[in-house]
Enzyme design. Structure first.
Site, PDB file in Angstrom:
ATOM      1  N   LYS A  56       1.006  -1.299  -0.106  1.00 18.68           N
ATOM      2  CA  LYS A  56      -0.046   0.100   0.039  1.00 18.68           C
ATOM      3  C   LYS A  56       0.891   1.047  -0.057  1.00 18.68           C
ATOM      4  CE  LYS A  56      -0.449  -0.242   5.102  1.00 18.68           C
ATOM      5  NZ  LYS A  56      -0.938   0.058   6.267  1.00 18.68           N
ATOM      6  N   TYR A 280      15.999  30.614   4.750  1.00 15.56           N
ATOM      7  CA  TYR A 280      14.971  31.611   5.214  1.00 15.56           C
ATOM      8  C   TYR A 280      15.178  31.645   6.905  1.00 15.56           C
ATOM      9  CZ  TYR A 280      11.787  30.891   1.191  1.00 15.56           C
ATOM     10  OH  TYR A 280      11.434  30.794   0.179  1.00 15.56           O
TER      11      TYR A 280
HETATM   12  C1  LIG Z   1      -4.016  -4.483   8.441  1.00 12.05           C
HETATM   13  C2  LIG Z   1      -2.483  -4.414   8.146  1.00 12.05           C
HETATM   14  N1  LIG Z   1      -1.902  -5.417   8.119  1.00 12.05           N
HETATM   15  C3  LIG Z   1      -0.486  -5.564   7.998  1.00 12.05           C
HETATM   16  C4  LIG Z   1       0.260  -4.236   7.875  1.00 12.05           C
HETATM   17  C5  LIG Z   1       1.728  -4.397   7.695  1.00 12.05           C
HETATM   18  O1  LIG Z   1       2.215  -3.822   8.811  1.00 12.05           O
HETATM   19  P1  LIG Z   1       3.902  -3.585   8.948  1.00 12.05           P
HETATM   20  O2  LIG Z   1       4.372  -2.738   8.012  1.00 12.05           O
HETATM   21  O3  LIG Z   1       4.057  -3.320  10.310  1.00 12.05           O
HETATM   22  O4  LIG Z   1       4.592  -5.000   8.748  1.00 12.05           O
HETATM   23  C6  LIG Z   1      -0.577  -3.124   8.008  1.00 12.05           C
HETATM   24  C7  LIG Z   1       0.100  -1.854   7.953  1.00 12.05           C
HETATM   25  O5  LIG Z   1      -0.104  -0.683   8.556  1.00 12.05           O
HETATM   26  C8  LIG Z   1      -1.784  -3.043   8.145  1.00 12.05           C
HETATM   27  O6  LIG Z   1      -2.576  -1.925   8.145  1.00 12.05           O
END
Ligand SMILES: Cc1ncc(COP(=O)(O)O)c(C=O)c1O
Length: 398
Positions: A56, A280
């Protein structure tokens, strides 16, 4: 005394680098490191558990499709994203047959889009099951909120009712039972992780026994490294895939290799006399004659303004302090009175040079945040360049 400027630059005291091969701000992503991190994680897993690579937010800033391919090559067999559009981008990039979990709280339109692209979606209410059926059906994962207090239903009985609703709904297939940990990365959490794990285990094991093939999954990266009892049938790893430490300390302690290096170059080097300032608000005023280098990276690239007078950079294997206010497009570095010929030199903001290294974890500590936010925060203006241990990959750029 600062090095005297050459005759060509004497008028301004500046030396400007204009080499056509230079790149402004660049994130070099080593796909081989992602592969090795996945191999390392897959090797950690309890017997039979699969690895789902979480890509993601554009692969935590690394590039979703490129990361996904490397993760699959390293042993991942699932991918996870949050929204339907992220799934669409993976499919458009040619990742057509890989199972993808779309983990977010989706709108009706997003359910339709995600299911049309063959995504598996997360549900925790009968209404959401109905929305999936209305969208033509598809695979669902029922989420128990075992303590995160975010997505999912807190009530195991209600979650079980959603499981049964999914089994009854036309065209809907129950594919998974899941939860998410709130404190797996906090070792001193007063036993909260164990409580979540126990609650989820009781709920999911009971249901899964009579439902062969349904995937039970809970662990993120920290949980994978913390407790094999959390691995179940699949783990969902993000941060560790990218070689960052889920516990925010040092990736090397967990045999993880940071995949991303952030660099730029010294676009200009010029004299700064004692009493003169840079940037700045004049937040840096030279106490002695020195040389100031200009790095063409700023908060418009995701190099946060809170790093003003509060970060370092590696040039020719030496650490130098960033000085003055970070502006949208540039930041300055104090190269000292005797810098030598440094204009045009590479400047590493995240990564290794010689014996020195700067990690996303180091920057996160300076900013009071987490490593996730460091790489996710790099803007689209930063060019992503992919390589395999230095060999060009994909876009032909090392
Ligand atoms: C539902 C869910 N599963 C797994 C993950 C993966 O987590 P990580 O990046 O800590 O391994 C996330 C990340 O935020 C998540 O929201």
């Amino acid at each position: 005394m600062a090095r005297e400027p050459s005759r060509a630059t004497a008028a301004t005291g500046a030396a400007q680098a204009v080499d056509g091969a230079l790149e402004r701000a660049r994130a070099r992503v080593n796909l081989a490191a992602i592969e090795r991190n996945c191999e390392r994680l897959a090797g950690e897993l309890a017997e039979g558990a699969r690895l789902c690579a979480v890509v993601k937010a554009d692969g935590y800033g690394h590039g979703a499709a490129q990361t996904a391919r490397a993760a699959l090559a390293g042993g991942a067999s699932w991918l996870a994203v949050v929204e339907a559009r992220e799934l669409r981008e993976l499919r458009a990039a040619g990742l057509r047959d890989v199972p993808v979990l779309v983990m977010g709280a989706l709108t009706g339109a997003e359910f339709r889009e995600a299911l049309a692209d063959g995504g598996e979606v997360v549900v925790w209410s009968e209404e959401a099951v109905d929305a999936v059926a209305a969208a033509g059906g598809g695979a669902v994962h029922v989420k128990l909120d075992s303590g995160m207090g975010r997505l999912g239903t807190r009530d195991p009985e209600r979650a079980s009712a959603v499981v049964e609703a999914a089994e009854r709904a036309p065209g809907v297939r129950l594919s998974g039972l899941m939860t998410h940990f709130a404190t797996s990365d906090e070792v001193r959490d007063g036993g909260f992780f164990e409580e979540q794990l126990a609650l989820f285990t009781r709920w999911a094991r009971g249901l899964a026994e009579s439902r062969p093939g349904v995937l039970v999954h809970a662990a993120n990266s920290a949980a994978v490294l913390r407790d094999a009892a959390s691995h179940f049938d699949m783990v969902r790893c993000g941060i560790a895939v990218y070689g960052m430490d889920p516990f925010g300390e040092d990736p090397a302690e967990h045999a993880l290799e940071p995949a991303l290096e952030l660099d730029t170059y010294l676009a200009e080097v010029k004299l700064c006399r004692a009493g003169e300032s840079a940037g700045y608000g004049r937040r840096f005023v030279a106490e002695r004659d020195t040389s100031i280098g200009l790095l063409p990276i700023g908060y418009g690239d995701g190099w946060r303004r809170a790093l003003s007078n509060n970060a370092e950079v590696l040039v020719r294997g030496t650490r130098y302090p960033l000085v003055g206010t970070v502006s949208m497009d540039s930041v300055t570095v104090d190269l000292g009175p005797e810098p030598g010929e440094l204009h045009g030199e590479q400047a590493v903001l995240i990564g290794r040079q010689g014996e020195e290294r700067i990690t996303a974890e180091d920057l996160a500590r300076r900013l009071g945040t987490i490593n996730y936010e460091i790489t996710c925060g790099l803007s689209a203006r930063v060019r992503r360049r992919y390589h395999h241990d230095g060999e060009p990959a994909g876009d032909g750029q090392p």
